[in-house]
Design an enzyme around this catalytic site. Structure first.
Site, short mmCIF file in Angstrom:
data_model
loop_
_atom_site.label_atom_id
_atom_site.label_comp_id
_atom_site.label_asym_id
_atom_site.label_seq_id
_atom_site.Cartn_x
_atom_site.Cartn_y
_atom_site.Cartn_z
N LYS A 77 0.85 -1.19 0.00
CA LYS A 77 0.00 0.00 0.00
C LYS A 77 0.89 1.24 0.00
O LYS A 77 1.91 1.28 0.68
CB LYS A 77 -0.92 -0.02 1.24
CG LYS A 77 -1.95 1.11 1.28
CD LYS A 77 -2.86 0.98 2.52
CE LYS A 77 -3.93 2.08 2.55
NZ LYS A 77 -4.82 1.97 3.73
N SER A 158 -9.90 2.38 2.75
CA SER A 158 -8.95 3.07 1.90
C SER A 158 -7.99 2.14 1.17
O SER A 158 -7.38 2.56 0.19
CB SER A 158 -8.14 4.07 2.73
OG SER A 158 -7.32 3.39 3.68
N SER A 182 -10.26 0.20 7.11
CA SER A 182 -9.68 0.21 5.77
C SER A 182 -9.03 -1.08 5.28
O SER A 182 -8.66 -1.17 4.11
CB SER A 182 -8.64 1.33 5.66
OG SER A 182 -9.30 2.53 5.41
N1 GLN Z 1 -13.23 4.91 5.99
C1 GLN Z 1 -12.67 5.38 7.23
C2 GLN Z 1 -12.26 6.81 7.08
O1 GLN Z 1 -12.50 7.38 6.08
C3 GLN Z 1 -11.54 4.51 7.67
C4 GLN Z 1 -10.32 4.74 6.90
C5 GLN Z 1 -9.18 3.90 7.37
O2 GLN Z 1 -9.37 2.91 8.07
N2 GLN Z 1 -7.99 4.33 7.01
O3 GLN Z 1 -11.68 7.40 7.95
#
Ligand code: GLN
Length: 495
Positions: A77, A158, A182
């Site tokens: 990632k 994400s 995410s």
């Molecule tokens: N979707 C969540 C956010 O927008 C979690 C994102 C994540 O876990 N990095 O913050």
């Protein structure tokens, strides 16, 4: 079967048995990555690094000195700093940033013999649930609805690039990070596994910070076993991260067992929420039956503060982000915009112009929310309050774990949605994290495992939450689900 459709365990064991070389594995995946560009899963491709690691693995095999991940190429990632390779967290403000160092987690994978296929697309600074906030554009899920024409779907976020790459056979496994879902939500959207370990298991050193008290790295792969294999290498104490846990790393793969006799699985009443498709509720009930079949006894539990988890998360995460992102000032990393109309030619003008141009809309929204909740007038009303509620949420889990060994819930309240469907409504987007966020706030290990397909042929995930440091319990329960779900569906190739 082509090598790029095999699991990590199959690749590792076949490579060791001399069925194929590491170079053949790497070449197969490099070709798949190139052929899969329509998915936009990778932001940088590094076929030469994958081949170099493969050659080293082949030499190690010849010399009888294999490492745990010799012969396995992985996707990383873009949130992980990788030495000499663009590391941009999906943001314009970091474009062109080539770290002179390697993150602890990616460094451990490298040291264990793994090669790198490239950097994986993601929501900007990991803020998002659909990969649509990326400066590189959205990742397209390899999945399509059976009755939805050719609507392009999100792979979740994400870690959307990681999810799409693994699901489409462009990597056998990938790193993800999970601040509020995410790893788990994208894994569920594309029909793969992903585990967020206990906060502190994986070092955060060299991972671009979003919300430091929540961020955790973890693996995404096709099977529970593959996740166990990768997590073993990724975990471990790191003196460079003050929140890293100084505890031994168990041998999770060797400890895998789907016999759950004597275990109790908690079913939280508060996770039954309005508006969740009946198919997801039905899968949840099916999951309970699968776990019962594996020997576990279902028990009803209560997590009374669940409904405060999302608002709490969306105060704490932006607050920490607004502080962490202050470092992107045009001086130290990546983009610098010297001056721009409206910002003047002073030093402050340079900061403002750089940040105005470098950050996307969602990141700016979070910085503004975070700055607001930390401001002198509102700090107690929002930030301090949220910290208190976080403690209550954590306490809910402690109480519940007196009555059960792990908890089963759905991973997300929907299957994958279409690109652009939720972008104009941030609240609807935030709601997608409703089941994932409580375990993040409590720092607990949690995993998504594929459970089945919905009526439109899209994957749905089941979510297991465990006690602190009990990744083994989570993996074992996930294994019991995996064996019974028999999920083998793959997206039909259109790319
Ligand atoms: N979707 C969540 C956010 O927008 C979690 C994102 C994540 O876990 N990095 O913050």
């Amino acid at each position: 079967m082509s090598l790029n459709l095999k699991t990590i365990a199959e690749l590792r064991d076949g490579f060791r048995a001399g069925e194929f070389s590491a170079r053949e594995i790497a070449a197969d995946f490099n070709a798949a990555v190139e052929a899969g560009r329509a998915l936009n899963a990778y932001t940088v491709e590094t076929p030469e690094l994958a081949l170099a690691a493969a050659d080293a693995a082949d030499a190690a095999r010849a010399g009888g000195e294999l490492k745990p991940l010799s012969g396995i190429p992985l996707g990383i990632k873009d949130l992980f700093a990788t030495e000499g390779v663009d590391s941009t967290a999906g943001s314009n403000i970091l474009k062109g940033f080539e770290p002179p160092y390697e993150s602890t987690v990616s460094g451990k994978l490298k040291a264990a013999g793994a090669g790198m296929l490239g950097k994986l697309n993601m929501d900007e600074f990991a803020m998002g649930s659909s990969n649509e906030t990326s400066a590189y554009g959205p990742v397209i899920s390899p999945w399509r609805r059976t009755d939805g024409g050719n609507t392009a779907l999100t792979p979740g976020g994400s870690s959307g690039g990681s999810a799409a790459a693994v699901a489409a056979g462009l990597a056998p496994g990938a790193t993800g990070t999970d601040t509020g879902g995410s790893i788990r939500q994208p894994a569920a959207f594309v029909g793969i596994c992903g585990i967020k370990p206990t906060y502190g298991r994986c070092s955060r050193w060299g991972i671009v910070a979003f919300a430091s008290s929540l961020d955790q790295a973890g693996p995404m792969a096709r099977t529970v076993r593959d996740c166990a294999i990768l997590l073993e290498t990724m975990s471990g104490f790191d003196p460079k991260d003050a929140t890293s846990l100084d505890v031994p790393v168990p041998q999770w793969e060797a400890g895998l067992s789907s016999n759950l006799k004597g275990k109790r699985v908690g079913i939280p009443t508060e996770y039954r929420i309005d508006g969740v498709p009946t198919e997801i509720d039905a899968l949840w009930e099916q999951g309970v039956e699968w776990l019962r079949d594996a020997g576990a006894e279902p028990v009803k539990i209560s997590l009374p503060h669940t409904r405060h988890a999302l608002p709490t998360y969306y105060i704490i995460a932006p607050a920490e982000a607004s502080s962490n992102l202050a470092r992107y000032d045009g001086v130290r990393y990546g983009l610098r915009v010297e001056s721009e109309a409206g910002h003047g030619t002073t030093l402050d003008g340079m900061y403002a112009a750089t940040r105005a141009r470098g950050f996307g809309a969602e990141v700016k929204r979070r910085i503004m929310i975070g700055t607001y909740v930390l401001s002198a007038g509102y700090y107690d009303a929002y930030f301090t309050k949220a910290q208190k509620v976080r403690t209550l949420i954590k306490r809910d889990f402690t109480t519940a774990f007196a009555d059960c060994d792990f908890i089963l819930t759905p991973t997300a309240p929907s299957a994958a949605f279409g690109l652009n469907e939720k972008m104009s409504d941030p609240l609807a987007m935030y709601l997608n994290d409703v089941f994932a966020v409580p375990a993040s706030l409590a720092g607990l290990p949690a995993m998504s495992v594929p459970g089945g397909l919905d009526g439109q042929g899209l994957p749905l995930g089941l979510h297991l939450i465990g006690r602190e440091l009990d990744e083994q319990g989570v993996l074992n329960a996930a294994l019991a689900v995996e064996e019974r779900a028999g999920f083998s569906a793959r997206a039909e190739k259109w790319w």
